[in-house]
Design a protein around this motif. Structure first.
Motif, PDB file in Angstrom:
ATOM      1  N   LYS A  48      31.498   1.136  -0.260  1.00 35.88           N
ATOM      2  CA  LYS A  48      30.788   2.288  -0.799  1.00 35.88           C
ATOM      3  C   LYS A  48      30.263   3.100   0.368  1.00 35.88           C
ATOM      4  O   LYS A  48      29.570   2.571   1.245  1.00 35.88           O
ATOM      5  CB  LYS A  48      29.645   1.811  -1.702  1.00 35.88           C
ATOM      6  N   GLN A  49      30.608   4.393   0.408  1.00 31.12           N
ATOM      7  CA  GLN A  49      30.095   5.296   1.424  1.00 31.12           C
ATOM      8  C   GLN A  49      29.121   6.260   0.779  1.00 31.12           C
ATOM      9  O   GLN A  49      28.807   6.140  -0.393  1.00 31.12           O
ATOM     10  CB  GLN A  49      31.259   6.011   2.116  1.00 31.12           C
ATOM     11  N   ASN A  51      29.225   9.249  -0.354  1.00 29.29           N
ATOM     12  CA  ASN A  51      29.633  10.008  -1.543  1.00 29.29           C
ATOM     13  C   ASN A  51      30.964   9.539  -2.121  1.00 29.29           C
ATOM     14  O   ASN A  51      31.632  10.285  -2.834  1.00 29.29           O
ATOM     15  CB  ASN A  51      29.721  11.496  -1.207  1.00 29.29           C
ATOM     16  N   SER A  52      31.363   8.309  -1.799  1.00 25.19           N
ATOM     17  CA  SER A  52      32.641   7.845  -2.305  1.00 25.19           C
ATOM     18  C   SER A  52      32.662   6.329  -2.477  1.00 25.19           C
ATOM     19  O   SER A  52      31.875   5.604  -1.865  1.00 25.19           O
ATOM     20  CB  SER A  52      33.784   8.270  -1.372  1.00 25.19           C
ATOM     21  N   ASP A  54      35.609   3.131  -2.571  1.00 25.81           N
ATOM     22  CA  ASP A  54      36.990   2.757  -2.309  1.00 25.81           C
ATOM     23  C   ASP A  54      37.325   1.443  -3.020  1.00 25.81           C
ATOM     24  O   ASP A  54      36.520   0.497  -2.995  1.00 25.81           O
ATOM     25  CB  ASP A  54      37.229   2.573  -0.810  1.00 25.81           C
ATOM     26  N   ARG A  73      40.339   6.198  -3.797  1.00 22.21           N
ATOM     27  CA  ARG A  73      39.012   6.655  -3.356  1.00 22.21           C
ATOM     28  C   ARG A  73      38.458   7.615  -4.394  1.00 22.21           C
ATOM     29  O   ARG A  73      39.097   8.606  -4.752  1.00 22.21           O
ATOM     30  CB  ARG A  73      39.095   7.331  -1.991  1.00 22.21           C
ATOM     31  N   LYS A  75      35.527  10.184  -5.194  1.00 20.61           N
ATOM     32  CA  LYS A  75      34.472  11.015  -4.607  1.00 20.61           C
ATOM     33  C   LYS A  75      33.827  11.865  -5.689  1.00 20.61           C
ATOM     34  O   LYS A  75      34.503  12.667  -6.341  1.00 20.61           O
ATOM     35  CB  LYS A  75      35.043  11.937  -3.523  1.00 20.61           C
ATOM     36  N   ASN A  78      35.395  14.106  -8.567  1.00 23.16           N
ATOM     37  CA  ASN A  78      36.760  14.527  -8.281  1.00 23.16           C
ATOM     38  C   ASN A  78      37.785  13.512  -8.795  1.00 23.16           C
ATOM     39  O   ASN A  78      37.464  12.348  -9.043  1.00 23.16           O
ATOM     40  CB  ASN A  78      36.961  14.704  -6.770  1.00 23.16           C
TER      41      ASN A  78
END
Length: 302
Positions: A48-49, A51-52, A54, A73, A75, A78
């Motif tokens: 987890k980043q 804003n996204s 994976d 991914r 985001k 989107n």
């Protein structure tokens, strides 16, 4: 206003409302890729980043020129990005991968994928997130002839590596949940026991378990799906099947005898589920909608 004209107006209004409802519903689900080769049959969290999110996914393909693994991914709102991964050329291609789980304690770098015939693949996702290596191939403990596995999960419970897997069942034939302990030094699963399970929904061409995941508290989540053919219509549901825990140093499964649908879909065939902790997490589901490809949806996510 004449009765016939009033009827026409009502039909137009109702159609507009249904169209709006469908648009809102469609926005909840995010298409991944179209076509049978891109169905999601298993999904596991990578990272987890800001804003996204994976995820690693598996496809149940059987032909040499079809993909087996990919990263998606997500985001914000989107459409998911899709990145195909190549199976190592020196290793025989797996056939019909149906489940995927991360290995606890590996920081989401190592996974086990399972085929429908009970063959397990211990794989490692390299740091570049573009290649994988196959560490070991091994098999499930002995099982009845004709078994068809669609679910496999690992979890660290009380410091022990617990494995849970399931034969999917079909129609009046129940699914069978198996559980035991995985010894990664010997690449061996020691079977503890098993239990049969049937879901109340979907009906008809139902596969009572299409995927399974276990959280750190031992709660067992499952999906069930109806598959009448490549063009659907599909149905799915998500349930809590029960819980796992140790008693007298033995892992036990306490089955939920009154299954309650946590979520249901009248349009998709859910074949992959994963648990994502945190404020932007939730229970993510992935679909194998045959001719319609794949989609994902995050229950409880933003």
């Amino acid at each position: 206003m004449p009765r016939f004209l009033k009827l026409i107006v009502n039909i137009v209004i109702l159609g507009a409302l249904l169209f709006c409802t469908q648009r809102v519903w469609a926005q909840d689900w995010r298409p991944v890729r179209g076509g049978i080769p891109f169905g999601i049959s298993g999904i596991a969290f990578i990272e987890k980043q800001s804003n996204s999110l994976d995820f690693l996914i598996v496809h149940d393909n059987k032909k040499p020129n079809q993909g087996r693994l990919a990263i998606i991914r997500i985001k914000a709102k989107n459409q998911p990005e899709y990145f195909a991964l190549n199976w190592p050329s020196k290793t025989e291609l797996p056939n019909d991968l149906e489940a995927l789980t991360s290995i606890p304690g590996t920081k989401n770098t190592s996974y086990i994928a399972l085929s429908s015939l009970g063959k397990a693949y211990y794989i490692k996702l390299e740091s570049d997130k573009k290649t994988i290596s196959v560490i070991k191939e091994f098999s499930l403990p002995a099982f009845p002839q004709g078994s068809n596995f669609e679910a496999f999960s690992l979890q660290d419970i009380d410091g022990k590596l617990v494995a849970v897997w399931a034969h999917r069942g079909e129609a009046e034939q129940p699914a069978t949940i198996y559980w035991g302990l995985l010894d990664l030094t010997k690449y061996q699963i020691i079977l503890t026991s098993s239990a049969n399970l049937k879901v109340p929904f979907p009906y008809g061409n139902v596969r009572h378990i299409s995927d399974i995941k276990v959280d750190p508290a031992g709660v067992v989540f499952i999906s069930a799906a109806s598959d009448p053919g490549d063009d659907g219509p599909f149905q799915s549901a998500v349930y809590i099947a029960g819980s796992l825990g140790f008693r007298n140093n033995k892992i036990l499964f306490k089955q939920n005898l009154q299954l309650v649908p946590l979520y249901r879909s009248e349009y998709h065939k859910i074949e992959g589920i994963e648990l994502v902790p945190g404020a932007k997490g939730g229970l993510i589901v992935g679909t194998d909608d045959e001719n319609f490809g794949s989609s994902v949806y995050i229950m409880g996510g933003e």
